[in-house]
Design a protein around this motif. Structure first.
Motif, PDB file in Angstrom:
ATOM      1  N   MET A  86     -24.785 -30.022   0.657  1.00  0.00           N
ATOM      2  CA  MET A  86     -23.836 -31.181   1.388  1.00  0.00           C
ATOM      3  C   MET A  86     -22.772 -30.409   2.043  1.00  0.00           C
ATOM      4  O   MET A  86     -21.981 -29.753   1.422  1.00  0.00           O
ATOM      5  N   ARG A  87     -22.869 -30.420   3.300  1.00  0.00           N
ATOM      6  CA  ARG A  87     -21.898 -29.799   4.308  1.00  0.00           C
ATOM      7  C   ARG A  87     -21.429 -30.895   5.442  1.00  0.00           C
ATOM      8  O   ARG A  87     -22.340 -31.858   5.508  1.00  0.00           O
ATOM      9  N   HIS A  92     -16.826 -32.802  12.168  1.00  0.00           N
ATOM     10  CA  HIS A  92     -16.487 -33.561  11.047  1.00  0.00           C
ATOM     11  C   HIS A  92     -15.944 -33.230   9.937  1.00  0.00           C
ATOM     12  O   HIS A  92     -14.949 -33.724   9.711  1.00  0.00           O
ATOM     13  N   THR A  93     -15.727 -31.800   9.780  1.00  0.00           N
ATOM     14  CA  THR A  93     -14.766 -31.362   8.948  1.00  0.00           C
ATOM     15  C   THR A  93     -13.196 -31.294   9.304  1.00  0.00           C
ATOM     16  O   THR A  93     -12.364 -31.791   8.605  1.00  0.00           O
ATOM     17  N   GLU A  94     -13.422 -31.003  10.594  1.00  0.00           N
ATOM     18  CA  GLU A  94     -11.861 -31.409  11.286  1.00  0.00           C
ATOM     19  C   GLU A  94     -11.367 -32.882  11.146  1.00  0.00           C
ATOM     20  O   GLU A  94     -10.180 -32.897  10.847  1.00  0.00           O
ATOM     21  N   ARG A  95     -12.167 -33.459  11.460  1.00  0.00           N
ATOM     22  CA  ARG A  95     -11.797 -35.157  11.354  1.00  0.00           C
ATOM     23  C   ARG A  95     -11.496 -35.230   9.789  1.00  0.00           C
ATOM     24  O   ARG A  95     -10.564 -36.199   9.556  1.00  0.00           O
ATOM     25  N   ALA A 102     -11.110 -33.857   1.672  1.00  0.00           N
ATOM     26  CA  ALA A 102     -11.858 -32.805   1.515  1.00  0.00           C
ATOM     27  C   ALA A 102     -12.917 -32.164   2.817  1.00  0.00           C
ATOM     28  O   ALA A 102     -13.265 -33.405   3.452  1.00  0.00           O
ATOM     29  N   PRO A 103     -13.186 -31.036   2.898  1.00  0.00           N
ATOM     30  CA  PRO A 103     -13.905 -30.790   4.284  1.00  0.00           C
ATOM     31  C   PRO A 103     -15.335 -31.204   4.263  1.00  0.00           C
ATOM     32  O   PRO A 103     -15.949 -31.549   5.251  1.00  0.00           O
ATOM     33  N   ALA A 104     -15.938 -31.624   3.140  1.00  0.00           N
ATOM     34  CA  ALA A 104     -17.143 -32.198   2.891  1.00  0.00           C
ATOM     35  C   ALA A 104     -17.371 -33.272   1.765  1.00  0.00           C
ATOM     36  O   ALA A 104     -16.489 -33.014   0.927  1.00  0.00           O
ATOM     37  N   SER A 126     -23.565 -25.833  -1.055  1.00  0.00           N
ATOM     38  CA  SER A 126     -22.640 -26.981  -0.718  1.00  0.00           C
ATOM     39  C   SER A 126     -21.244 -26.650  -0.439  1.00  0.00           C
ATOM     40  O   SER A 126     -20.791 -25.590  -1.219  1.00  0.00           O
ATOM     41  N   THR A 127     -20.460 -27.094   0.266  1.00  0.00           N
ATOM     42  CA  THR A 127     -19.155 -26.760   0.621  1.00  0.00           C
ATOM     43  C   THR A 127     -18.483 -26.881  -0.502  1.00  0.00           C
ATOM     44  O   THR A 127     -17.702 -26.139  -1.238  1.00  0.00           O
TER      45      THR A 127
END
Ligand SMILES: NC(=O)c1ccc[n+]([C@@H]2O[C@H](COP(=O)([O-])OP(=O)(O)OC[C@H]3O[C@@H](n4cnc5c(N)ncnc54)[C@H](OP(=O)(O)O)[C@@H]3O)[C@@H](O)[C@H]2O)c1
Length: 244
Positions: A86-87, A92-95, A102-104, A126-127
């Motif tokens: 799960m990443r 999308h992480t930035e958004r 959380a990043p993911a 996963s992140t």
């Protein structure tokens, strides 16, 4: 992809899907994301939902996940579908982080037995370390194994209200339940589902590999929000009556 309801019809592109599948600014929101065949099959003959899916369905699936805090699945789905890590992409992480998320998304697996596919890379790669929500019947050795791979949350029961509270207690309020049919039915029967994002696949797949469920005591009706179509597939969004 074409948006055909509400009128007027228009082409959907880029980030339109994020706008079409919004999360509320506050509070818990539980959405289901499922694909179904014309005969109600939840999987193809291989027992996998991917064989009744399409690229348009996967686009919606990804958009629905993109800004979720948690992806909730039953153990049966993880055992069958062999989820990948799960990443989120860098973009999308930035958004997500700009929005204070959380990043993911965090995977949350419901399992009483803890008989889970520990060999999958989803645990280590996963992140965020996945959560495993388990109940009082879990054996000590199974708990010890689970704790090597995941953050284990031992709950007094596995009722949907208990499961969802365990997520919100951890700040996970945007919840997408990706099934399977057994877990989803329990969430519906407990009247805890806010949204159903259902793809109708233009195939008869046979229901031999689809789990039989008892069904909720009462018919649970939702309101239609929109219909998208592409490749002969229909992607529908429904929400709880009065929630919008
Ligand atoms: N069409 C789709 O969109 C879609 C989506 C997801 C899955 N699927 C398909 O559906 C099948 C799996 O679905 P499923 O219904 O058999 O499994 P499921 O709902 O994913 O998982 C059921 C398992 O969850 C655990 N569980 C514990 N407490 C529970 C509770 N309160 N409610 C429900 N489950 C609880 C149990 O695991 P333990 O046995 O470990 O105790 C139970 O065996 C696969 O073929 C998969 O490919 C299709």
């Amino acid at each position: 992809m074409e948006l055909v309801h509400p009128a007027p019809a228009r082409t959907v592109a880029g980030d339109d899907l994020l706008d079409l599948y919004p999360w509320p600014d506050q509070g818990r929101w539980v959405r289901a994301m499922m694909v179904t065949a014309l005969d109600g099959a939840a999987a193809g003959r291989d027992g996998l939902s991917g064989s009744i899916s399409s690229s348009a369905d996967r686009e919606v699936f990804d958009a629905v996940r993109r800004l979720a805090d948690a992806v909730l699945v039953g153990a049966g789905t993880l055992r069958a579908e062999e989820y990948g890590p799960m990443r989120a992409s860098d973009e999308h992480t930035e958004r997500r982080t700009a929005a204070g998320q959380a990043p993911a998304p965090r995977l949350a697996v419901v399992s009483g037995s803890l008989d889970l596919p520990w060999e999958l890379p989803v645990w280590a790669d996963s992140t965020l370390t996945p959560l495993v929500l388990t109940g009082p019947e879990a054996a000590d050795d199974a708990l010890a194994t689970a704790r090597e791979h995941a953050e284990v949350v031992a709950l007094p029961d596995l009722e949907p209200a208990t499961l969802l509270s365990a997520l919100t207690d951890r700040g996970l309020r945007r919840i997408v339940c990706e099934g399977g049919p057994s877990l989803l039915e329990k969430v519906v029967a407990a009247d805890l589902l806010d949204e159903a994002d259902i793809t109708l696949s233009p195939v008869f797949a046979g229901t031999a590999t689809t789990p039989r469920t008892d069904g909720p005591d009462e018919v649970a009706r939702l309101d239609l929000v929109h219909l998208l179509t592409a490749e002969g597939f229909v992607m529908a969004r429904y929400t709880r009556p009065g929630s919008r």
